[in-house]
Scaffold this motif. Structure first.
Motif, mmCIF file in Angstrom:
data_model
loop_
_atom_site.group_PDB
_atom_site.id
_atom_site.type_symbol
_atom_site.label_atom_id
_atom_site.label_comp_id
_atom_site.label_asym_id
_atom_site.label_seq_id
_atom_site.Cartn_x
_atom_site.Cartn_y
_atom_site.Cartn_z
ATOM 1 N N ILE A 62 4.195 -13.541 3.234
ATOM 2 C CA ILE A 62 4.483 -12.438 2.097
ATOM 3 C C ILE A 62 5.336 -11.919 1.730
ATOM 4 O O ILE A 62 6.316 -12.207 0.827
ATOM 5 C CB ILE A 62 3.743 -11.219 2.993
ATOM 6 N N ALA A 63 6.563 -13.081 3.461
ATOM 7 C CA ALA A 63 8.209 -12.688 2.612
ATOM 8 C C ALA A 63 8.157 -13.467 1.524
ATOM 9 O O ALA A 63 8.805 -13.438 1.206
ATOM 10 C CB ALA A 63 8.659 -12.695 3.814
ATOM 11 N N ALA A 64 7.717 -14.916 2.329
ATOM 12 C CA ALA A 64 7.358 -16.118 1.425
ATOM 13 C C ALA A 64 7.303 -16.008 -0.582
ATOM 14 O O ALA A 64 7.809 -15.845 -1.323
ATOM 15 C CB ALA A 64 7.368 -17.575 1.251
ATOM 16 N N PHE A 65 6.185 -14.837 -0.148
ATOM 17 C CA PHE A 65 6.129 -14.544 -1.765
ATOM 18 C C PHE A 65 6.578 -13.601 -2.287
ATOM 19 O O PHE A 65 7.352 -13.517 -3.646
ATOM 20 C CB PHE A 65 4.120 -14.122 -1.800
ATOM 21 N N ILE A 66 6.635 -12.830 -1.925
ATOM 22 C CA ILE A 66 8.211 -11.396 -2.732
ATOM 23 C C ILE A 66 9.446 -11.986 -2.622
ATOM 24 O O ILE A 66 9.961 -11.713 -4.091
ATOM 25 C CB ILE A 66 7.863 -10.045 -1.190
ATOM 26 N N LEU A 67 9.750 -13.002 -1.892
ATOM 27 C CA LEU A 67 11.426 -13.736 -2.361
ATOM 28 C C LEU A 67 10.669 -14.541 -3.165
ATOM 29 O O LEU A 67 12.061 -14.889 -3.866
ATOM 30 C CB LEU A 67 11.642 -14.563 -0.532
ATOM 31 N N GLY A 68 10.040 -15.449 -3.310
ATOM 32 C CA GLY A 68 9.589 -16.277 -4.797
ATOM 33 C C GLY A 68 9.606 -15.410 -6.262
ATOM 34 O O GLY A 68 10.102 -16.214 -6.944
ATOM 35 N N ALA A 69 8.914 -14.120 -5.661
ATOM 36 C CA ALA A 69 8.622 -13.422 -6.849
ATOM 37 C C ALA A 69 10.505 -12.730 -7.272
ATOM 38 O O ALA A 69 10.443 -13.267 -8.893
ATOM 39 C CB ALA A 69 7.848 -12.417 -6.594
ATOM 40 N N ARG A 70 10.888 -12.323 -6.413
ATOM 41 C CA ARG A 70 11.796 -12.059 -6.950
ATOM 42 C C ARG A 70 13.284 -13.111 -7.408
ATOM 43 O O ARG A 70 14.086 -13.000 -8.421
ATOM 44 C CB ARG A 70 12.632 -11.697 -5.928
ATOM 45 N N ASP A 71 12.710 -14.320 -6.913
ATOM 46 C CA ASP A 71 13.551 -15.975 -7.643
ATOM 47 C C ASP A 71 12.864 -16.385 -9.172
ATOM 48 O O ASP A 71 13.434 -17.366 -9.541
ATOM 49 C CB ASP A 71 13.592 -16.970 -6.464
ATOM 50 N N GLY A 72 11.884 -15.336 -9.054
ATOM 51 C CA GLY A 72 11.316 -16.108 -10.632
ATOM 52 C C GLY A 72 10.045 -17.109 -10.038
ATOM 53 O O GLY A 72 10.142 -17.371 -11.579
#
Length: 79
Positions: A62-72
């Motif tokens: 989930i952390a990888a997904f959220i951080l990826g979403a934040r990064d665009g």
């Protein structure tokens, strides 16, 4: 429940506090997430089918997904 696996009906999960985004709309087009007890992961369900199957992810996933979403990383999906 000793081990929670993908596809477990959300209604059979331990009691959890489901949360959806503030960006969700009243037409029910949203997903909900909940932290599972004892660090067992994060459950994701379709808000239109609250008793339906839940996907279970580790907190690291989930952390990888959220951080990826934040990064665009997923912005192309919104076009």
């Amino acid at each position: 429940m000793s081990q929670i696996v993908n596809g477990t009906p959300a209604g059979q999960l331990p009691v959890v506090a489901w949360q959806k985004s503030r960006r969700s709309n009243p037409s029910g087009n949203c997903v909900e997430v909940a932290e599972l007890p004892g660090g067992a992961g994060i459950a994701v369900r379709n808000s239109r089918d609250p008793e339906g199957p839940a996907l279970i992810y580790t907190t690291e996933e989930i952390a990888a997904f959220i951080l990826g979403a934040r990064d665009g990383d997923f912005d192309h999906l919104l076009s």
